[in-house]
Design an enzyme around this catalytic site. Structure first.
Site, PDB file in Angstrom:
ATOM      1  CD  GLU A 176      66.974  50.734  32.248  1.00 46.60           C
ATOM      2  OE1 GLU A 176      66.657  50.456  31.076  1.00 46.60           O
ATOM      3  OE2 GLU A 176      66.829  51.866  32.744  1.00 46.60           O
ATOM      4  CD1 TRP A 197      62.887  51.857  32.118  1.00 47.83           C
ATOM      5  CD2 TRP A 197      61.283  52.388  30.659  1.00 47.83           C
ATOM      6  NE1 TRP A 197      62.695  53.212  32.190  1.00 47.83           N
ATOM      7  CE2 TRP A 197      61.722  53.564  31.293  1.00 47.83           C
ATOM      8  CE3 TRP A 197      60.279  52.470  29.705  1.00 47.83           C
ATOM      9  CZ2 TRP A 197      61.184  54.812  31.008  1.00 47.83           C
ATOM     10  CZ3 TRP A 197      59.742  53.716  29.403  1.00 47.83           C
ATOM     11  CH2 TRP A 197      60.191  54.864  30.047  1.00 47.83           C
ATOM     12  CD1 TRP A 224      55.394  59.723   9.211  1.00 49.69           C
ATOM     13  CD2 TRP A 224      57.494  59.919   9.959  1.00 49.69           C
ATOM     14  NE1 TRP A 224      55.396  59.373  10.540  1.00 49.69           N
ATOM     15  CE2 TRP A 224      56.672  59.489  11.030  1.00 49.69           C
ATOM     16  CE3 TRP A 224      58.863  60.116  10.185  1.00 49.69           C
ATOM     17  CZ2 TRP A 224      57.186  59.239  12.299  1.00 49.69           C
ATOM     18  CZ3 TRP A 224      59.368  59.871  11.452  1.00 49.69           C
ATOM     19  CH2 TRP A 224      58.529  59.440  12.494  1.00 49.69           C
ATOM     20  CG  ASN A 235      68.850  51.223  25.779  1.00 51.65           C
ATOM     21  OD1 ASN A 235      67.977  50.825  25.021  1.00 51.65           O
ATOM     22  ND2 ASN A 235      68.637  52.206  26.661  1.00 51.65           N
ATOM     23  CD1 TRP A 262      57.039  55.987  14.119  1.00 53.83           C
ATOM     24  CD2 TRP A 262      57.148  53.801  14.511  1.00 53.83           C
ATOM     25  NE1 TRP A 262      55.756  55.552  14.344  1.00 53.83           N
ATOM     26  CE2 TRP A 262      55.789  54.204  14.595  1.00 53.83           C
ATOM     27  CE3 TRP A 262      57.447  52.456  14.732  1.00 53.83           C
ATOM     28  CZ2 TRP A 262      54.752  53.321  14.882  1.00 53.83           C
ATOM     29  CZ3 TRP A 262      56.416  51.577  15.016  1.00 53.83           C
ATOM     30  CH2 TRP A 262      55.088  52.000  15.098  1.00 53.83           C
TER      31      TRP A 262
END
Length: 474
Positions: A279, A282, A310, A346, A364
Site C-alpha cells: 500500500e 501505491w 458524462w 479506503n 470524477w
C-alpha cells in the site's frame, strides 16, 4: 560565528528522519526552522479546509517539539521567495535547505526559488524526505515511466533497503529572526465549527503519527491482509494524514514494521507486513504518475476518456451525494464519516467514487474536488490516482465495466451492518436483512425519515456501460 542555514519546512513537519534538517545540523550551522504560508503559490490545488485544520495543529506540535530542543518555528505569510530573501538578510544565512514536493505547481515554484537563490549567491539544496524512491529514479526497461502498478512495485520492492531512520536531534542551535507571525493569524481553523469532532479522532503531529503506527502494529498488522477491507473493524493504520503532512515518512514506517516483527520474532508478522508495504507502494506509484503526467489532476491519463459522455452537471444530485443523502446506506455512511471525521475508509472511498462516476455519471473531477476540501489526508497524487482509477481513465485503472454494487459490497464488507448503523443512525434499529436495502420496507423509510434511493442501481449500471461502449466506439 557559525554559519546559518534556513530549513524551510513544508510537508515534512517532523524532526526524526528529516533529511534537510539533519543535513543543516550536521554541517555545524545555526538553524532557523521556517514555515511559509503561501497557498496562492499552490493554485489551483491549494489545501482545502480539512487539511487546514490539520495543518494548524501540526504546526503547533512541531513548534512545541522545536522549543523542547532550544529552537522554535518561525512562521511567515506571503510570497515565499520574498520572505526567504528577507530572512537571509536579517540572519546572514548562507543557505536554504528543504525537502522536495512533487505537485506540479510546487515543482515549478521550487525550481524558480532554487535558481533565484543561487543567483543571489545563496546555497539552495533540496532533499528527498517524502518517498522511498524519487519518481525519476525508476523506469521501465524501455526508459519510460511506469503506467502499471505491479511491475513498478516489483522493481521498487526488489531494490528497497529498510534502514534505521535518522534520529531526531536532541538540541538545535538556532539563529532567531525578527517578526515571526502568529499561527492564529493564518486563519487555518474554520470560522464555522464543522470540524468540531475532528479532535476526537485525530492527534496531529509527530507523536500522534508514531502512536498510530505502534497501535496498528500491535492491534491490526497480523490480520491486515484480510481486515483492511472491513470499514466496520479497526483493520487499517489510518496513517495517511500523517504521511501527507510528513509527520512520519515511508522509510520510518517500513523500519517500524520491520523492527516490530523482529522484536516479536514472528515470521508471520514479517509476511503480514508485505501487503501494508505494498500500500505504501501505491502511494509511491501515485507520485510517480503525478510527476510524469502532471496534467492528470484535471485531465484523464487515457486520452480516449476525453470523449466519455458524462451526464450533465447535476448540482442537486451532487449535493445529495456530498451530504450522505443518496438513500444507499453504505454510500451515505461513507460520506457522513468523511464530513464528521475528515477521513473515509479506503474500501468505502472506492464505493462512493464508483457511485458518483458510474451510477450518477458525474465527472470524477467533482468528486476529487470534494475530497480535496473535506479530507484531512487530501494528497494530490493519491486523490488523482484514486479518482481516475475508479472512473477507469487512469493508469492501471479499474476496468470500465467494473461498477461496484454498493448493496452486495455492503453485505460483504459490513456484514453485521455496524458501519452503516454507526454513521446512519436512522437505520440503527433496522433488522440486518434491511440495513443495506431499507427500501425493501417502505414503512421503515417512512418511520425513520431515511430517503429512498435517488437512482435505480441496475438501470444506472446499464446506462454507464452503454456510455462506456459509446466512448470505445468513437
Amino acid at each position: 560565528m557559525s554559519h546559518v542555514i534556513i530549513v524551510w519546512f513544508r510537508r515534512d513537519l517532523r524532526l526524526e528522519d528529516n533529511p534537510a534538517l539533519s543535513a543543516a545540523i550536521d554541517s555545524g550551522a545555526s538553524v532557523l526552522p521556517v514555515y511559509i504560508h503561501a497557498p496562492e503559490e499552490e493554485a489551483p490545488w491549494a489545501q482545502g479546509a480539512a487539511s487546514h485544520w490539520w495543518l494548524h495543529h501540526s504546526l503547533t506540535a512541531l513548534d512545541q517539539c522545536l522549543r523542547e530542543r532550544g529552537s522554535y518555528l518561525h512562521i511567515c505569510h506571503g510570497a515565499t521567495l520574498e520572505n526567504l530573501r528577507e530572512l537571509i538578510v536579517s540572519t546572514g544565512a548562507q543557505a536554504v535547505y528543504w525537502n522536495r514536493r512533487y505537485e506540479p505547481a510546487c515543482i515549478a515554484r521550487d525550481k524558480c526559488i532554487k535558481q533565484a537563490l543561487r543567483d543571489d549567491g545563496i546555497e539552495a539544496t533540496s532533499f528527498n524526505g517524502a518517498l522511498l524512491i524519487e519518481p525519476w529514479q525508476i523506469e521501465t526497461g524501455q526508459g519510460d515511466p511506469y503506467r502499471v502498478f505491479t511491475p513498478f512495485w516489483r522493481k521498487l520492492r526488489a531494490n528497497l533497503q529498510i534502514e534505521a531512520p535518522q534520529p531526531a536531534p536532541q538540541r538545535i542551535e538556532t539563529k532567531k529572526a525578527e517578526a515571526s507571525v502568529a499561527l492564529n493569524s493564518l486563519n487555518l481553523r474554520p470560522k464555522i465549527p464543522w470540524d468540531s469532532e475532528f479532535g476526537a479522532h485525530w492527534l496531529p503531529g509527530e507523536f500522534g503519527a508514531h502512536e498510530s503506527v505502534q497501535q496498528f502494529c500491535e492491534a491490526a498488522l497480523r490480520d491486515y491482509k484480510v481486515e483492511r477491507d472491513r470499514p466496520d473493524h479497526f483493520g487499517t493504520s489510518r496513517i495517511s494524514p500523517y504521511l501527507h503532512f510528513g509527520e512520519i515518512g515511508p522509510r520510518q514506517i517500513a523500519w517500524m514494521l520491520d523492527q516490530y516483527a523482529r522484536n516479536e520474532s514472528s515470521a508471520v508478522l514479517h509476511e503480514a507486513a508485505e501487503p501494508y508495504l505494498r500500500e505504501l507502494g501505491w502511494r509511491e506509484f501515485s507520485n510517480h504518475l503525478l510527476y510524469h503526467f502532471p496534467h492528470t489532476p484535471e485531465k484523464p491519463l487515457q486520452a480516449q476518456f476525453d470523449a466519455f459522455p458524462w451526464a450533465p452537471d447535476d448540482a442537486v444530485a451532487l449535493a445529495r451525494w456530498q451530504r450522505g443523502q443518496t438513500g444507499i446506506p453504505i454510500i451515505d455512511a461513507g460520506m457522513r464519516e468523511l464530513w464528521r471525521t475528515g477521513w473515509m475508509h479506503n474500501r468505502v472511498r472506492m464505493l462512493v467514487a464508483s457511485f458518483l462516476t458510474k451510477n450518477l455519471r458525474q465527472h470524477w473531477r467533482h468528486g476529487a474536488r470534494w475530497f480535496w476540501d473535506t479530507l484531512v489526508d487530501a494528497d494530490l497524487a493519491n486523490n488523482t490516482q484514486g479518482w481516475q482509477w475508479t472512473a477507469g481513465s487512469g493508469a492501471d485503472a479499474s476496468p470500465y465495466f467494473r461498477i461496484f454494487n454498493p448493496v452486495t459490497q455492503g453485505y460483504r464488507f459490513d456484514p453485521d451492518g455496524a458501519y452503516v448503523k454507526r454513521w446512519v443512525p436512522e437505520l440503527a434499529d433496522a433488522p440486518l436483512k434491511l440495513v443495506h436495502e431499507p427500501w425493501l420496507d417502505p414503512a421503515l423509510l417512512q418511520r425513520t425519515g431515511y430517503p429512498s434511493p435517488m437512482v435505480d442501481l441496475a438501470a444506472t449500471r446499464t446506462a454507464a456501460l452503454d456510455a462506456y461502449q459509446r466512448m470505445r466506439n468513437v
